[in-house]
Design a protein around this motif. Structure first.
Motif, PDB file in Angstrom:
ATOM      1  N   LEU A 190      62.732  13.381  72.410  1.00 21.74           N
ATOM      2  CA  LEU A 190      64.026  13.797  72.938  1.00 21.74           C
ATOM      3  C   LEU A 190      65.155  13.409  71.994  1.00 21.74           C
ATOM      4  O   LEU A 190      66.062  14.204  71.728  1.00 21.74           O
ATOM      5  CB  LEU A 190      64.265  13.153  74.309  1.00 21.74           C
ATOM      6  N   GLU A 191      65.092  12.194  71.477  1.00 21.49           N
ATOM      7  CA  GLU A 191      66.167  11.702  70.623  1.00 21.49           C
ATOM      8  C   GLU A 191      66.151  12.321  69.232  1.00 21.49           C
ATOM      9  O   GLU A 191      67.198  12.495  68.611  1.00 21.49           O
ATOM     10  CB  GLU A 191      66.110  10.180  70.527  1.00 21.49           C
ATOM     11  N   THR A 192      64.986  12.668  68.739  1.00 21.43           N
ATOM     12  CA  THR A 192      64.926  13.243  67.394  1.00 21.43           C
ATOM     13  C   THR A 192      65.174  14.747  67.382  1.00 21.43           C
ATOM     14  O   THR A 192      65.576  15.307  66.357  1.00 21.43           O
ATOM     15  CB  THR A 192      63.553  12.963  66.749  1.00 21.43           C
ATOM     16  N   GLU A 193      64.972  15.420  68.533  1.00 21.44           N
ATOM     17  CA  GLU A 193      65.040  16.873  68.561  1.00 21.44           C
ATOM     18  C   GLU A 193      66.291  17.457  69.192  1.00 21.44           C
ATOM     19  O   GLU A 193      66.630  18.621  68.953  1.00 21.44           O
ATOM     20  CB  GLU A 193      63.816  17.433  69.306  1.00 21.44           C
ATOM     21  N   PHE A 194      67.027  16.676  70.001  1.00 25.04           N
ATOM     22  CA  PHE A 194      68.056  17.295  70.838  1.00 25.04           C
ATOM     23  C   PHE A 194      69.202  17.896  70.033  1.00 25.04           C
ATOM     24  O   PHE A 194      69.839  18.856  70.477  1.00 25.04           O
ATOM     25  CB  PHE A 194      68.585  16.303  71.872  1.00 25.04           C
ATOM     26  N   GLU A 195      69.491  17.359  68.851  1.00 28.48           N
ATOM     27  CA  GLU A 195      70.622  17.873  68.088  1.00 28.48           C
ATOM     28  C   GLU A 195      70.325  19.208  67.419  1.00 28.48           C
ATOM     29  O   GLU A 195      71.254  19.954  67.080  1.00 28.48           O
ATOM     30  CB  GLU A 195      71.055  16.852  67.037  1.00 28.48           C
ATOM     31  N   ARG A 196      69.058  19.537  67.254  1.00 29.71           N
ATOM     32  CA  ARG A 196      68.737  20.789  66.566  1.00 29.71           C
ATOM     33  C   ARG A 196      68.186  21.869  67.494  1.00 29.71           C
ATOM     34  O   ARG A 196      68.048  23.015  67.085  1.00 29.71           O
ATOM     35  CB  ARG A 196      67.748  20.530  65.428  1.00 29.71           C
ATOM     36  N   ARG A 197      67.900  21.505  68.742  1.00 30.39           N
ATOM     37  CA  ARG A 197      67.327  22.490  69.663  1.00 30.39           C
ATOM     38  C   ARG A 197      68.302  22.795  70.795  1.00 30.39           C
ATOM     39  O   ARG A 197      69.007  21.921  71.283  1.00 30.39           O
ATOM     40  CB  ARG A 197      66.005  21.976  70.249  1.00 30.39           C
ATOM     41  N   VAL A 218      71.009  21.303  77.737  1.00 36.75           N
ATOM     42  CA  VAL A 218      71.749  20.407  78.632  1.00 36.75           C
ATOM     43  C   VAL A 218      71.384  18.936  78.408  1.00 36.75           C
ATOM     44  O   VAL A 218      72.085  18.053  78.913  1.00 36.75           O
ATOM     45  CB  VAL A 218      71.513  20.769  80.117  1.00 36.75           C
ATOM     46  N   TYR A 219      70.331  18.685  77.652  1.00 35.61           N
ATOM     47  CA  TYR A 219      69.935  17.291  77.453  1.00 35.61           C
ATOM     48  C   TYR A 219      70.998  16.503  76.694  1.00 35.61           C
ATOM     49  O   TYR A 219      71.273  15.330  77.008  1.00 35.61           O
ATOM     50  CB  TYR A 219      68.598  17.196  76.718  1.00 35.61           C
ATOM     51  N   GLY A 220      71.619  17.139  75.696  1.00 38.35           N
ATOM     52  CA  GLY A 220      72.650  16.441  74.938  1.00 38.35           C
ATOM     53  C   GLY A 220      73.775  15.930  75.819  1.00 38.35           C
ATOM     54  O   GLY A 220      74.351  14.869  75.576  1.00 38.35           O
ATOM     55  N   PHE A 221      74.089  16.690  76.879  1.00 36.07           N
ATOM     56  CA  PHE A 221      75.109  16.268  77.834  1.00 36.07           C
ATOM     57  C   PHE A 221      74.585  15.158  78.737  1.00 36.07           C
ATOM     58  O   PHE A 221      75.250  14.131  78.955  1.00 36.07           O
ATOM     59  CB  PHE A 221      75.543  17.471  78.677  1.00 36.07           C
ATOM     60  N   LYS A 222      73.379  15.318  79.257  1.00 29.71           N
ATOM     61  CA  LYS A 222      72.850  14.376  80.241  1.00 29.71           C
ATOM     62  C   LYS A 222      72.492  13.016  79.641  1.00 29.71           C
ATOM     63  O   LYS A 222      72.563  11.991  80.335  1.00 29.71           O
ATOM     64  CB  LYS A 222      71.626  14.986  80.935  1.00 29.71           C
ATOM     65  N   ARG A 223      72.116  12.992  78.383  1.00 20.53           N
ATOM     66  CA  ARG A 223      71.618  11.751  77.792  1.00 20.53           C
ATOM     67  C   ARG A 223      72.686  10.666  77.707  1.00 20.53           C
ATOM     68  O   ARG A 223      72.370   9.476  77.643  1.00 20.53           O
ATOM     69  CB  ARG A 223      71.056  12.012  76.391  1.00 20.53           C
ATOM     70  N   ASN A 228      74.626  29.269  77.297  1.00 23.92           N
ATOM     71  CA  ASN A 228      73.520  28.367  76.971  1.00 23.92           C
ATOM     72  C   ASN A 228      72.162  29.038  76.965  1.00 23.92           C
ATOM     73  O   ASN A 228      71.141  28.376  76.772  1.00 23.92           O
ATOM     74  CB  ASN A 228      73.499  27.195  77.952  1.00 23.92           C
ATOM     75  N   ALA A 229      72.137  30.349  77.211  1.00 21.29           N
ATOM     76  CA  ALA A 229      70.900  31.145  77.125  1.00 21.29           C
ATOM     77  C   ALA A 229      69.818  30.628  78.068  1.00 21.29           C
ATOM     78  O   ALA A 229      68.657  30.469  77.690  1.00 21.29           O
ATOM     79  CB  ALA A 229      70.386  31.182  75.686  1.00 21.29           C
ATOM     80  N   PHE A 230      70.203  30.332  79.319  1.00 21.87           N
ATOM     81  CA  PHE A 230      69.184  30.035  80.318  1.00 21.87           C
ATOM     82  C   PHE A 230      69.492  30.806  81.591  1.00 21.87           C
ATOM     83  O   PHE A 230      70.624  31.234  81.830  1.00 21.87           O
ATOM     84  CB  PHE A 230      69.049  28.532  80.591  1.00 21.87           C
ATOM     85  N   GLY A 231      68.457  31.014  82.368  1.00 22.78           N
ATOM     86  CA  GLY A 231      68.595  31.820  83.566  1.00 22.78           C
ATOM     87  C   GLY A 231      69.352  31.097  84.660  1.00 22.78           C
ATOM     88  O   GLY A 231      69.218  29.880  84.828  1.00 22.78           O
TER      89      GLY A 231
END
Length: 344
Positions: free
Chosen positions: A286-293, A300-305, A191-194
């Protein structure tokens, strides 16, 4: 009469666990954990004439570059049971901060129903937060069917799928931290996070589990598929660390361990489950951007939402300046770093 004092770690932790706003990041063990990774910690308290603890705070300190002193940090506190003791508590906090050479005190009070009077307390708003300012908070009131009903259909389906078959979910032991660390490193790479060093999670286990937390793993035919470290104080639980492997993802074990963590929190009497950290953006974005970012917390937002939580923003970060010259240098350094990161 209110007097300042230094509570013992055990006395302070008892106070935190009993307080309606008690938070994991105010436990003395959180200070002990951060102490192992470059911070200094201190407890500050106030007591009434009978000697009863009526308020206090865990403070953390981190050195500033070039030996310019320290930054004092107050996360998710202070805690009070007597509002009349608040002035004395703030006096004690500032004395302790200055004693540790603090150039300024950064305060993150968290999510509160009523904002404190920041200006009258001498604090100014800061854009530099330490904890993620926005989160997803799940309501655990009601039975399991009511909680599932608040989730979206896809998440409910994946939870039910995760509980089928031969996936084994268990609260695991100290020896299993190494297996959790292995999938944590894989998650960070994917997921490219630390992620923290393995020692960070090992110490978290030693300090918080089983009294204030649990390590829950999902296993299938000797493969560790997913894991979570969940913590609880009072009526609140926090999902701070989670990981999943790159194998057998069709078994949806990451949904299974999250559901098991929610069940663990409910069994402890928790009414709130904090999913701890989503992008700091308004719900519409959040809703408009999560699928492309997928950068930062977007991954992780796509999972948590899908878990039916409410998007909430904390009160952010506020700074009380003790040394204006050093503070200006700090602000300049932060802005330069942000420009370099943006350029990269």
């Amino acid at each position: 009469m209110t007097t300042s004092m230094i509570p013992s770690p055990a006395r302070w932790d008892t106070f935190v666990r009993a307080h309606p706003d008690g938070h994991l990041l105010q436990l003395s063990t959180w200070g002990q954990h951060k102490r192992a990774f470059g911070w200094t910690d201190a407890l500050v308290g106030v007591a009434n004439a009978s000697g009863d603890l009526t308020g206090g705070a865990l403070l953390l300190f981190r050195p500033l570059p070039l030996r310019l002193g320290t930054m004092a940090y107050l996360p998710m506190g202070p805690l009070l049971t007597d509002s009349a003791a608040e002035p004395a508590l703030w006096d004690a906090i500032h004395v302790e901060a200055r004693r540790h050479g603090a150039a300024f005190l950064k305060w993150e009070p968290g999510i509160l129903d009523k904002p404190p009077p920041f200006a009258s307390l001498g604090f100014r708003a800061s854009a530099q937060t330490i904890q993620p300012p926005r989160t997803m908070l799940l309501d655990l009131v009601g039975d399991e069917e009511a909680i599932l009903a608040r989730m979206n259909q896809g998440t409910r389906r994946k939870i039910r799928q995760s509980l089928k078959g031969d996936v084994i979910y268990s609260e695991d032991q100290r020896a299993d931290v190494a297996r959790f660390n292995a999938i944590m490193q894989a998650t960070g790479t994917r997921n490219a996070f630390g992620v923290h060093a393995p020692e960070y999670y090992a110490l978290a286990y030693d300090l918080f589990i089983p009294q204030d937390g649990a390590l829950i793993l999902a296993e299938h035919e000797s493969d560790i598929l997913a894991g979570i470290m969940v913590f609880a104080v009072g009526k609140s639980a926090w999902y701070l660390y989670g990981a999943s492997s790159d194998v057998k993802r069709n078994l949806m074990a990451s949904y299974g361990v999250q559901w098991k963590a929610i069940q663990w929190a409910r069994a402890r009497g928790c009414k709130r489950y904090d999913m701890w950290g989503i992008p700091d953006a308004e719900p519409e974005e959040l809703e408009t951007e999560f699928e492309r970012r997928s950068d930062g917390l977007w991954g992780v937002y796509g999972f948590k939402r899908g878990w039916g939580g409410e998007v909430l923003r904390s009160l952010g970060a506020w700074d009380r300046v003790y040394n204006p010259l050093v503070y200006r240098a700090y602000e300049t350094a932060v802005k330069l770093r942000e420009r370099r990161n943006h350029a990269d």
